[in-house]
Enzyme design. Structure first.
Site, short mmCIF file in Angstrom:
data_model
loop_
_atom_site.label_atom_id
_atom_site.label_comp_id
_atom_site.label_asym_id
_atom_site.label_seq_id
_atom_site.Cartn_x
_atom_site.Cartn_y
_atom_site.Cartn_z
N THR A 148 -11.57 0.57 5.88
CA THR A 148 -11.84 -0.10 7.17
C THR A 148 -10.50 -0.69 7.79
O THR A 148 -9.67 0.07 8.28
CB THR A 148 -13.06 -1.10 6.89
OG1 THR A 148 -12.67 -1.90 5.83
CG2 THR A 148 -14.17 -0.41 6.90
N THR A 181 -17.66 -4.82 -7.04
CA THR A 181 -16.59 -4.76 -5.97
C THR A 181 -16.81 -4.39 -4.66
O THR A 181 -18.02 -4.10 -4.33
CB THR A 181 -15.57 -3.65 -6.67
OG1 THR A 181 -14.37 -3.80 -5.92
CG2 THR A 181 -15.94 -2.49 -6.56
N GLU A 260 -5.56 -7.88 2.99
CA GLU A 260 -5.21 -8.14 4.33
C GLU A 260 -3.99 -9.04 4.65
O GLU A 260 -4.02 -10.39 4.18
CB GLU A 260 -6.52 -8.76 4.98
CG GLU A 260 -7.28 -7.73 5.05
CD GLU A 260 -8.61 -8.29 5.98
OE1 GLU A 260 -9.65 -7.36 6.41
OE2 GLU A 260 -8.88 -9.30 5.88
#
Length: 388
Positions: A148, A181, A260
């Protein structure tokens, strides 16, 4: 027991990957399936808003003998009501017809934005055109298709005797697992009895993926599973566990490095704890602290933030500051009083891409290590604009 970037694939597995068109032109569909029945172990998110993919996969683990997994990325199919479950069931039924198996032989996973139904017309058109009989075996393509906001695909390969193991994972945000996870899958042609495989996998998940945190948020879609079809024959169970643990840990570090907005891998080791639970609790308090994470990002030698993070474990009344030791990459910072030159050295250590914090609590003989990353302005930017 070495890990490889490229090596022969496990026998009997085939892969499918492609673009449904959920968000853009990058691949957003992946499927791995075995020609033979598999021993399977799977663990799922404990989030109360877990989506239909999790609920359906749990059901299939109870009722079937899964030998395939399908992943839809860029749409989590979470908080989509009864329609979401109907769509997940339809996905598995359509794919099962293509794979010539029962629907409950398929685990389904979804990852991406929450609150939007599957674009079923696109999914139907895509699945109906699949040709599994001509599928190849390209785990690199699968690793890319499940991404993603990941910036790199995450996969590892290894061998145990005559058997091959491949592991793939995705995840860079909404990561603080409680049971599994983000998405992590292993495939092997080793032969292991299901109870043995399940015990091994649960131990490994607990000491690797459950020791990973990017931002303290447990995903609604976390899934970890391993499929073993046995085509390569039996392998030594202890050696298999050692190799699988190394693979899982390698994926954990890849995820943490790719967090991120991350620029650094953060590793926190706690020793001298009363028990393993305390060691992990303190380590997580440190790795999850925004103040620690931002200090690491800026190479600010403010080691007091680590002391603060330990101290906020208020229920652990057996921790006495006078017995605690704190070090960064071997440089002890507490209880020593650091001078100006020591602080400059600490700052230099924190400039590295891998920052290690070690704590000794002086409470006992237990220990734990957890992994995470620094916190940058880019994390805020990515998540402020995620749905737009």
């Amino acid at each position: 027991m070495d890990l490889y970037d490229e090596m022969p694939q496990p026998l009997g597995f085939q892969t499918l990957a492609g673009n449904i068109g959920i968000k853009d032109t990058s691949d957003d569909f992946a499927c791995v399936f075995s020609a033979e029945p598999c021993a399977v172990s799977a663990m799922f998110s404990q989030n109360l808003f877990a989506g239909p993919s999790i609920k359906l996969s749990r059901q299939h683990m109870r009722q079937g003998q899964p030998r395939a997994v399908v992943v839809v990325s860029k749409n989590a199919n979470v908080a989509t009501g009864s329609e979401g479950m109907v769509n997940a069931v339809e996905l598995t039924k359509r794919l099962a017809a293509k794979l010539h198996c029962a629907p409950n032989d398929i685990l389904v996973a979804s990852t991406g934005i929450i609150g939007r139904p599957y674009p079923m017309n696109k999914i139907r058109g895509f699945v109906d055109k699949l040709k599994p009989e001509s599928a190849d075996c390209d785990f690199s393509a699968v690793a890319r298709a499940i991404m993603t906001t990941d910036t790199i695909p995450k996969h590892v390969f290894a061998r145990v005797g005559d058997a091959t193991i491949v592991g793939i994972a995705k995840g860079v945000g909404m990561i603080e697992p409680n049971m599994a996870t983000m998405l992590g899958f292993f495939f092997t042609d080793a032969a292991l009895a299901q109870p043995v495989l399940d015990s091994i996998f649960r131990r490994i998940v607990d000491s690797t993926f459950n020791c990973l945190s990017i931002d303290t948020d447990t995903s609604t879609s976390d899934t970890a599973a391993i499929f073993a079809n046995g085509l390569a024959g039996a392998v030594p169970e202890d050696e298999f566990e050692v190799v699988l643990h190394r693979m899982a840990l390698a994926l954990v570090k890849k995820i943490a490095r790719d967090g991120e907005g991350a620029t650094k891998l953060l590793e926190v080791s706690v020793k001298g704890a009363h028990d393993n639970a305390q060691a992990r609790r303190v380590a997580k308090a440190i790795v999850n602290s925004p103040l620690v994470k931002t200090a690491v990002h800026g190479a600010d030698p403010n080691w007091g933030r680590v002391a603060m993070a330990i101290g906020k474990c208020e229920q652990d009344t057996g921790i006495e500051p006078a017995r605690v030791r704190i070090a960064f990459d071997g440089l002890e910072v507490y209880p020593l009083q650091l001078g100006t030159s020591d602080l400059r050295r600490l700052s230099a250590l924190m400039l590295g891409e891998h920052v290690r914090i070690a704590v000794h609590l002086g409470c006992g003989g237990s220990e734990a290590t957890v992994w995470g990353c620094d916190l940058s302005a880019r994390y805020v930017s990515i998540n402020a604009d995620y749905s737009t």
